[in-house]
Scaffold this active site. Sequence first.
Site, mmCIF file in Angstrom:
data_model
loop_
_atom_site.group_PDB
_atom_site.id
_atom_site.type_symbol
_atom_site.label_atom_id
_atom_site.label_comp_id
_atom_site.label_asym_id
_atom_site.label_seq_id
_atom_site.Cartn_x
_atom_site.Cartn_y
_atom_site.Cartn_z
ATOM 1 N N GLN A 16 0.834 -1.201 0.000
ATOM 2 C CA GLN A 16 0.000 0.000 0.000
ATOM 3 C C GLN A 16 0.870 1.252 0.000
ATOM 4 O O GLN A 16 1.283 1.742 1.042
ATOM 5 C CB GLN A 16 -0.938 0.004 1.212
ATOM 6 C CG GLN A 16 -1.933 1.126 1.134
ATOM 7 C CD GLN A 16 -3.018 1.031 2.181
ATOM 8 O OE1 GLN A 16 -3.119 0.061 2.918
ATOM 9 N NE2 GLN A 16 -3.830 2.049 2.240
ATOM 10 N N PHE A 17 1.118 1.793 -1.201
ATOM 11 C CA PHE A 17 1.978 2.965 -1.326
ATOM 12 C C PHE A 17 1.391 4.193 -0.646
ATOM 13 O O PHE A 17 2.114 5.114 -0.272
ATOM 14 C CB PHE A 17 2.287 3.264 -2.801
ATOM 15 C CG PHE A 17 1.154 3.895 -3.557
ATOM 16 C CD1 PHE A 17 1.056 5.276 -3.651
ATOM 17 C CD2 PHE A 17 0.190 3.116 -4.176
ATOM 18 C CE1 PHE A 17 0.016 5.869 -4.353
ATOM 19 C CE2 PHE A 17 -0.849 3.691 -4.877
ATOM 20 C CZ PHE A 17 -0.941 5.077 -4.961
ATOM 21 N N THR A 18 0.084 4.220 -0.431
ATOM 22 C CA THR A 18 -0.553 5.403 0.152
ATOM 23 C C THR A 18 -0.137 5.650 1.600
ATOM 24 O O THR A 18 -0.425 6.717 2.149
ATOM 25 C CB THR A 18 -2.088 5.316 0.060
ATOM 26 O OG1 THR A 18 -2.532 4.169 0.785
ATOM 27 C CG2 THR A 18 -2.546 5.232 -1.386
#
Length: 150
Positions: free
Chosen positions: A78-80
């Site tokens: 999850q890059f967020t």
Amino acid sequence: MRVVVQRVRAASVAVDGDIVGKIGTGLLVLAGFEEADSETDLDWMAGKIVRLRLFADESGVMNRNVLDAGGEVLAVSQFTLYASVKKGNRPSWSRAARGEVSQPLFERFVTKLSATLGKAVPTGVFGADMQVSLINDGPVTLTIDSKVPE
């Protein structure tokens, strides 16, 4: 490296309506990476997650780790987790590692997590639009940053 760790009774991740990974009791790990992350970060985080005492013992005290509890781990990239909202109202992802950097980091992290756990760790599909479902137990939710190990 940043993670969100959630103690769950069950969790799954689906892509295009198909479940690609699921667990029963255990930990859901959402993992994000930045360009500066190294093997040291991956090793430290994998060990920390498996050793976290988030499961109740016979006295109801959180004294057992996921191994002691016979639990599983589901890992989702999850890059967020590296969003910056310092300026304006639209998050910036500039601190998140690019896909060509973060995908190998995620894969190595899952390998290390599996080795430390002693069993396979199911995952989502890197870069896909995923739907994550969970039954949060507690709720118990932690955020951990390998650069700021509090």
